[in-house]
Enzyme design. Structure first.
Site, PDB file in Angstrom:
ATOM      1  N   GLU A  23      11.714   2.132   7.580  1.00 15.86           N
ATOM      2  CA  GLU A  23      12.717   2.983   8.228  1.00 15.86           C
ATOM      3  C   GLU A  23      13.981   2.193   8.550  1.00 15.86           C
ATOM      4  O   GLU A  23      15.099   2.674   8.325  1.00 15.86           O
ATOM      5  CB  GLU A  23      12.161   3.604   9.506  1.00 15.86           C
TER       6      GLU A  23
ATOM      7  N   PHE B  59       3.009  12.181   6.565  1.00 22.23           N
ATOM      8  CA  PHE B  59       2.116  11.935   5.442  1.00 22.23           C
ATOM      9  C   PHE B  59       2.465  12.920   4.322  1.00 22.23           C
ATOM     10  O   PHE B  59       2.692  14.101   4.565  1.00 22.23           O
ATOM     11  CB  PHE B  59       0.661  12.161   5.853  1.00 22.23           C
TER      12      PHE B  59
ATOM     13  N   HIS C 194       2.637   9.078  19.853  1.00 21.26           N
ATOM     14  CA  HIS C 194       3.040   9.866  18.679  1.00 21.26           C
ATOM     15  C   HIS C 194       2.393  11.239  18.754  1.00 21.26           C
ATOM     16  O   HIS C 194       1.175  11.374  18.604  1.00 21.26           O
ATOM     17  CB  HIS C 194       2.613   9.124  17.417  1.00 21.26           C
TER      18      HIS C 194
ATOM     19  N   HIS D  22      11.780   7.380  13.801  1.00 29.52           N
ATOM     20  CA  HIS D  22      10.379   7.800  13.715  1.00 29.52           C
ATOM     21  C   HIS D  22       9.502   6.714  14.339  1.00 29.52           C
ATOM     22  O   HIS D  22       8.639   7.011  15.153  1.00 29.52           O
ATOM     23  CB  HIS D  22       9.995   8.048  12.263  1.00 29.52           C
TER      24      HIS D  22
ATOM     25  N   LYS E 262       8.637   6.891  21.224  1.00 27.10           N
ATOM     26  CA  LYS E 262       7.183   6.884  21.048  1.00 27.10           C
ATOM     27  C   LYS E 262       6.541   5.723  21.798  1.00 27.10           C
ATOM     28  O   LYS E 262       5.332   5.752  22.047  1.00 27.10           O
ATOM     29  CB  LYS E 262       6.828   6.795  19.561  1.00 27.10           C
TER      30      LYS E 262
ATOM     31  N   CYS F   9       3.953  14.871  10.306  1.00 29.55           N
ATOM     32  CA  CYS F   9       4.653  14.411  11.506  1.00 29.55           C
ATOM     33  C   CYS F   9       6.149  14.705  11.478  1.00 29.55           C
ATOM     34  O   CYS F   9       6.863  14.394  12.435  1.00 29.55           O
ATOM     35  CB  CYS F   9       4.404  12.923  11.714  1.00 29.55           C
TER      36      CYS F   9
END
Length: 414
Positions: free
Chosen positions: A314, A400, A339, A303, A334, A163
């Site tokens: 985060e 990931f 996403h 994110h 988002k 991502c």
């Protein structure tokens, strides 16, 4: 080192199929979530996502041509076409040996992969595959097809960092131009993941929201009731160019790229470091490269996928860099787009670029009760867009595997 500027943008998103509609959707707080229509999701734990609306690829691509491309490549071509037009590019007047394509996708042609494997599984074991199977599926093919369409012979490759993918592509493009390896690069990312394979896989990983009763508001970053991300699809395209090239051809300059930071959490297969280690390092690198202080940043597009652990780690990383600062606007777009996986960084970078151009910070929607431990530390831009001067905007993406990519944009000044 060359200065690197943004001269064109293109967007294909769940809240708008072009730049105008996308930006208007962002600043008006539009939700792109709805029940999934591509397949029967009734047996899946998650039955909703952020699909494109009123979209027909044949409005943009000939049917015979579209058959050769996976949907993720079609999305890429459409977004790039808009960016090229907005940048007022006449490739016939330019040295195309100095123009490249760096394009990202986390999954590539996963629709093609699923279709072909399922078709094989129904048969008698005799391998009967479409001759376009491999070139439709591979992650790099969108970059190749974009270059072929416009005759671009500069640096050409794909990035994959889950991502963080399209933010990685943007940073690579930024570096190639400032190092003098290219005059212009088409960059960004595309993703078409709303199928059984990805919904089922991310459900198994317990990453997706299962709030099927409130799907329109299920993406709620930083909210105490968040339960996972809402998957989206689409593409974002950005034309990056050396300042000298842009001035030479009289291009419309939208913003400047001034920093990019990449790092790794080195912690967990799918989870982010609880102390935001990679995020901290990526943000510091971007700031240091730009030669600015944390207090110079006006807006962060985080994110912020709406996962319980990810959002908090985060924010810990952000606080380590910026301290508690209620004047710092953070907005998680988002909450509107969902996403877009490997394409997320591209459309969120575009949100940052437009924020510097328009001096408007898009809102975080759906979030009503921010985690108490952080609620007063930042301005989460809840509910509605805010007018303010945005000189520097930062875009965070994580993937990931612990991948971190952070891009930093500046309001353009001659």
């Amino acid at each position: 080192m060359q200065r690197v500027v943004v001269t064109g943008l293109g967007a294909l998103t769940p809240i708008g199929n072009n730049m105008t509609d996308f930006w208007n959707g962002l600043i008006s707080g539009k939700s792109g979530a709805g029940l999934l229509t591509r397949f029967d999701a009734s047996k899946f734990k998650t039955r909703f996502g952020c699909e494109l609306k009123n979209f027909d690829p044949q409005q943009f691509i000939e049917k015979s041509e579209a058959r050769r491309y996976d949907l993720y490549t079609q999305y890429a071509l459409i977004a790039v076409d808009e960016a090229v037009k907005n940048a007022e590019i006449d490739f016939s007047s330019l040295n195309c040996n100095r123009i490249g394509v760096i394009w990202g996708s986390g999954n590539g042609g996963i629709i093609t992969f699923q279709e072909q494997v399922m078709e094989f599984a129904k048969g008698d074991g005799t391998p009967r595959f479409n001759p376009f199977f491999i070139p439709k599926m591979i992650v790099d093919i969108a970059a190749g097809i974009i270059s072929m369409k416009y005759g671009l012979r500069g640096p050409n490759f794909a990035t994959v960092s889950a991502c963080a993918t399209s933010n990685t592509a943007i940073i690579d493009a930024f570096n190639y131009i400032r190092w003098g390896k290219a005059d212009m690069i088409i960059t960004g990312g595309s993703e078409a993941p709303l199928i059984e394979t990805t919904i089922g896989g991310f459900n198994a990983a317990k990453a997706l929201s299962t709030n099927n009763d409130e799907y329109e508001t299920a993406s709620r970053p930083f909210d105490v009731s968040r339960d996972g991300f809402v998957m989206g699809e689409g593409a974002g395209a950005i034309i990056l160019e050396s300042y000298e090239s842009a001035v030479r051809r009289g291009a419309p300059i939208i913003a400047e790229v001034v920093g990019g930071g990449m790092a790794g959490d080195a912690y967990h297969l799918t989870g982010t470091h609880p102390n935001g280690e990679g995020a901290f390092l990526g943000m510091w690198e971007a700031l240091n490269e730009a030669g600015i202080k944390p207090e110079d940043v006006d807006y962060i597009n985080p994110h912020a996928t709406s996962t319980p652990m990810g959002d908090m780690s985060e924010l810990i990383g952000i606080e380590r860099v910026f301290g508690a600062n209620p004047q710092l606007n953070i907005s998680a777009t988002k909450s509107m787009t969902g996403h877009l996986l490997g394409a997320a960084g591209a459309i969120e970078a575009i949100a940052c670029i437009k924020a510097t151009q328009e001096d408007i910070v898009p809102p975080t929607i759906n979030t009503k009760n921010v985690e108490p431990s952080v609620a007063d530390k930042f301005n989460f831009t809840l509910g509605k867009a805010e007018k303010r001067t945005v000189r520097y905007a930062l875009s965070n993406t994580f993937g990931f595997g612990g991948h971190v990519a952070v891009s930093l944009f500046k309001k353009f000044e001659k």
